[in-house]
Each structure stands twice: as C-alpha cells, then as structure tokens.
Motif scaffolding. Structure first.
Motif, PDB file in Angstrom:
ATOM      1  N   HIS A 199      42.741  48.898  45.903  1.00 52.69           N
ATOM      2  CA  HIS A 199      43.812  48.843  46.904  1.00 52.69           C
ATOM      3  C   HIS A 199      45.035  48.221  46.219  1.00 52.69           C
ATOM      4  O   HIS A 199      44.958  47.105  45.694  1.00 52.69           O
ATOM      5  N   GLU A 220      46.339  44.517  46.334  1.00 52.28           N
ATOM      6  CA  GLU A 220      45.291  43.482  46.230  1.00 52.28           C
ATOM      7  C   GLU A 220      45.102  43.073  44.768  1.00 52.28           C
ATOM      8  O   GLU A 220      44.115  43.445  44.130  1.00 52.28           O
ATOM      9  N   ARG A 246      48.250  49.681  50.010  1.00 50.16           N
ATOM     10  CA  ARG A 246      46.795  49.792  49.915  1.00 50.16           C
ATOM     11  C   ARG A 246      46.364  51.131  49.312  1.00 50.16           C
ATOM     12  O   ARG A 246      45.547  51.208  48.410  1.00 50.16           O
ATOM     13  N   HIS A 280      38.659  42.647  45.383  1.00 53.07           N
ATOM     14  CA  HIS A 280      39.675  42.950  46.405  1.00 53.07           C
ATOM     15  C   HIS A 280      40.420  41.694  46.853  1.00 53.07           C
ATOM     16  O   HIS A 280      40.037  40.581  46.529  1.00 53.07           O
ATOM     17  N   ASP A 281      41.467  41.935  47.668  1.00 49.44           N
ATOM     18  CA  ASP A 281      42.089  40.871  48.471  1.00 49.44           C
ATOM     19  C   ASP A 281      41.886  41.227  49.929  1.00 49.44           C
ATOM     20  O   ASP A 281      41.865  42.408  50.283  1.00 49.44           O
TER      21      ASP A 281
HETATM   22 ZN   LIG Z   1      40.536  46.059  49.300  1.00 51.08          ZN
END
Ligand SMILES: [Zn+2]
Length: 487
Positions: A95, A98, A146, A185-186
């Motif tokens: 994403h 992130e 994203r 991820h974030d």
């Molecule tokens: Zn993510």
C-alpha cells in the motif's frame, strides 16, 4: 494488560529467549548508528530508495536482483543476504501510503552492512537467507496513496494476480519457498488496544488460511514469533500492541501466503503520540523485526506457547486526535453537555512530498467509550463562536505581522483579506483567511465541519480550537500548523 506484559517478559528467560532479550536492548540503544538518515519522513518515493539499493548492488555482502516492474515501470528490487537453509522473506509498502517498514528495512540493511554485532550476525547469516522487497507499490508511493496505478488494492489481488506487483510478490514467494514471511504495512493512527486509551502502535496478525481459522504448524509458528515480538514491544511501549481480527480473507496475500506454506506475520505500524512522521515506530520495527530474525535463526521461538497469542488485546478503532469532553453547548436557547471528537486530517500538496491539515469533527455526543491522543476536560466551559478580526488586510505580510495570541484572546479566528493570493491553498497562520465578501456561518456543531471555536469560562476565553488544534490561551505557544481559506 500490564499483567500479561509482565508475565511474558518474565517468561522469556525460562523460554531460553534471554539471549534474544539482551540483543533487543542493545539494538534499541544503538539504533541511531544504523538509522538510514536519507529517508526521514513518510512521503518517500522510489527515487529516494534507488541510490540506497544501488550501493547494495555493488556491495559483495548483498545480492540485488530486479524481480519485476510496477505498472508505471518502476523497478521492484529484491535484496538478499545470508547462506542458511531457512528462507525469510520481508516485503513492505504494497500500500503506497504505508512506508514505515520500508524505512526500517534500510535501517536493518545498514545493520547487516556494519562491522558490529559479529557473533549475532554470524548466527543469523549462517542459518538464514534473508530477502527484502521494499516498496512493492512504488507508483502508489509516488502519489502517497494506498492503491496502485490500476486503482486496485494489491492486497485483494493474490488470487486473480492482475497487477504486475502482485505477480512479482507471488513469483518471489514461490521461488524462495519462504519459510517465514513478514508482510509489512501501516494502519490508521486511530486504532487503539481494545478498551484502553493506548494507541495500537504496532498491531499483529498471523493470518488465517481457511474460514475455520485452523492452526497448523505454519500458522502456529507465525503466532509464536508474534508472541515473541509482542513481548519485546511491551518493554518499550507498554499496552500499545494490538491484534488484528483473523477472519479469513480469501483474496489477501497474507492469508494466501500462509496457505502456501510460509509462516506469515503481518505487522501494522499505527500511531504513537507526537510522532507524526512515525520515526519512533520505525525504530520499534527495526528492533522487533531484527530480534525476530535472530530468534528464527536460533530456533528458540519453538518453545513459546501459542496460547499467549490470543492474550494480546484486540485492535479497536476508538481514538481521536483531540477529544474535548463535557463542554456546554448552547443551541436555540438551551444548554447541552457535549463531547467532541476531532480528526486532524492530512491533505497532500500536489507533489505528494508534504501536506497540510483540513481537520473535521468526526463525532459528537457521549464519546465516553472513545479516547484521544490529546484530551481536554471542558467541564464548566462553554463553546463560543469565533469571530473575524475587524480590519481587512491586503497582503500576507500584513497578516503575518498580527499578534495572533492577542487575536485569539479577543475571540478572532478569522482574518479578512481584500484579495487572497490565487495560489494559496491554506492559511500559513493560526487563523483562517477569509475573502472580502465571505460570511462566517453561525457555529453549528456537526460531524464533518471544520472544528473552530472557543471555550469560555467565567466570561473569559481560555482555549481556542483552530482547524482542530487546541490552543491554551494562557500560554504563549500556538501550535496550529495551518488555518483554512474561505473565499
Ligand atoms: Zn496496508
């Protein structure tokens, strides 16, 4: 929560993890020596990591290969090191917005490139082969969004494999037959550890590989590593770890990679107080991921009890940036008690290198089950409408020379200009700029509006809320990054 954390920490030496624990402390204390200084904010691009990857390409300790290209033609690089039989695969930023773990990956690479920690690195690199694929979605990173250029969420493309980024991820996973996978991820900064005011600074998931959420050895090993990483984080951010819902998502990469036989650990970097660029969280990624790699190399994670996984508090989403409680609010002649929950929303500039704020009220009413990064108990305070400074100014320089502290004390949150410069997207001042004919609407608290008002007690204005940021009017500092423009 604290009891769980302590129990885990105490259990570590018994589990033979004392050595890992000592390494963790050293990693934390020496972090600044390895932090990659050239990527210090969230909006990083492929061009920012390109020179770093280039140096590893010419470094004999590392093997760098181009494993694919994004839709926009940007290279996807795999950086590998180690000679062991156990393959560990880490990929970040599928994403585009992130980036925290991408930064941590380059810190980890600096660690491996250094001359320090000889013994530990020997243990790691003789037992493991480690492969990093940083920034899987460089086109998304370019736009700080994203999705990729196809407009799809790569994390829902594990079966259909329409995007080149997805194809690359699957192909690399398969070619390595990776034993362990770190899916980096974030998450939103508004997640908290369930029923606490603690942000979920890091959240974990050992994704399910079927609807029954069965636990086989592959998934069980991921759970054990997560229990280990949680125990590390409890030391530095007590109570600030969450566990993601493990409902099976048949289209997601984590779930499928688990199914394909790689013990998959999802790590989500969330929020940390006063860490807008998430650099403290980046450090926690560095420390906990490296410690996990060491534990995988030493194989001492195997003794960890899987049951501890379920004890990590679940993720919830109950945080505001600013929460004001128990304020009095007058409407149509009556007074009501009201809580106000505010999000300070980021808006990117056109180049997606930096941002400004356009905040909004997210919710109002009884918000007693919610929490705030910053909270104000406004019992005894009344919400008051903000007014405009009485003079009309002609230039931004004239506005600049105003005494904003005094303006706010006088209840003025708006400054009228004869002409607002056409290119100006927001007010660089702690007040809003309004056009010559703009009529300030009557304050009606509603979710969605920009939070701008004053809090009055005993006939005196004591606090201002400007574009969602709280100002204590008895103090000289005004920390409002920007105001709005209303033409
Ligand atoms: Zn993510």
């Amino acid at each position: 929560m604290k009891q769980i954390a302590l129990a885990l920490l105490c259990a570590l030496p018994m589990l033979g993890l004392g050595q890992s624990s000592a390494l963790t402390t050293q990693l934390y204390d020496t972090y600044e020596n390895y932090k990659e200084g050239s990527i210090g904010k969230r909006r990083i691009k492929r061009a920012d990591i390109q020179p770093l990857i280039a140096t590893y390409r010419s470094n004999p300790k590392f093997k760098v290969s181009t494993v694919g290209r994004s839709i926009g033609g940007k290279e996807l690089s795999l950086i590998s090191l180690g000679t062991g039989d156990v393959n560990v695969f880490l990929w970040s930023q599928m994403h585009g917005d992130e980036p925290t773990a991408t930064q941590a990956i380059f810190d980890i690479l600096n660690f491996f490139d250094s001359k320090d920690f000889k013994e530990e690195k020997e243990a790691i690199l003789s037992n493991l082969s480690i492969h990093f694929l940083p920034m899987l979605n460089p086109d998304g990173a370019e736009l700080f969004q994203r999705r990729n250029l196809l407009g799809i969420d790569i994390n829902r493309d594990a079966l259909r494999l329409q995007s080149p980024e997805s194809k690359t991820l699957k192909r690399v996973r398969d070619s390595l037959a990776a034993d362990f996978g770190f899916n980096l991820h974030d998450q939103s900064t508004y997640y908290n550890a369930e029923r606490t005011d603690k942000p979920a600074t890091i959240s974990y998931l050992a994704p399910a590989y079927n609807y029954e959420k069965d636990i086989n050895e592959v998934r069980g090993n991921a759970m054990k590593i997560i229990v280990f990483m949680n125990s590390i984080l409890q030391k530095y951010t007590p109570g600030q770890v969450g566990r993601y819902n493990d409902d099976f998502e048949p289209r997601a990469f984590g779930d499928n990679i688990q199914k394909w036989g790689t013990s998959t650990i999802l790590i989500e970097s969330g929020g940390y107080p006063n860490d807008t660029e998430k650099q403290e969280i980046r450090k926690l990624n560095y420390v906990s991921i490296l410690s996990a790699i060491y534990t995988i190399a030493k194989q001492n994670y195997k003794e960890i009890a899987i049951g501890e996984y379920e004890k990590i508090p679940e993720n919830d989403r109950k945080l505001f940036d600013l929460k004001i409680t128990n304020a009095s609010y007058n409407l149509m002649g009556n007074s009501y008690k009201i809580d106000v929950g505010i999000h300070q929303v980021e808006v990117d500039y056109a180049d997606h290198n930096s941002f400004w704020y356009s905040s909004r009220i997210l919710d109002q009413g009884d918000l007693s089950t919610y929490y705030g990064y910053e909270t104000l108990d406004a019992t005894g305070y009344t919400i008051k409408q903000a007014t405009a400074y009485p003079k009309t100014l002609n230039t931004l320089n004239e506005v600049q020379s105003l005494d904003f502290g005094q303006l706010l004390k006088d209840g003025h949150a708006y400054v009228r200009m004869s002409t607002i410069p056409a290119k100006q997207l927001n007010s660089p001042f702690p007040v809003h700029l309004i056009g010559a004919n703009y009529k300030i609407p009557e304050l009606k608290l509603q979710p969605g509006i920009n939070p701008t008002f004053f809090l009055e007690k005993d006939g005196r204005l004591e606090y201002a809320v400007i574009n969602g940021f709280l100002v204590n009017l008895s103090q000289s500092n005004i920390e409002v990054p920007n105001g709005m423009i209303y033409k």
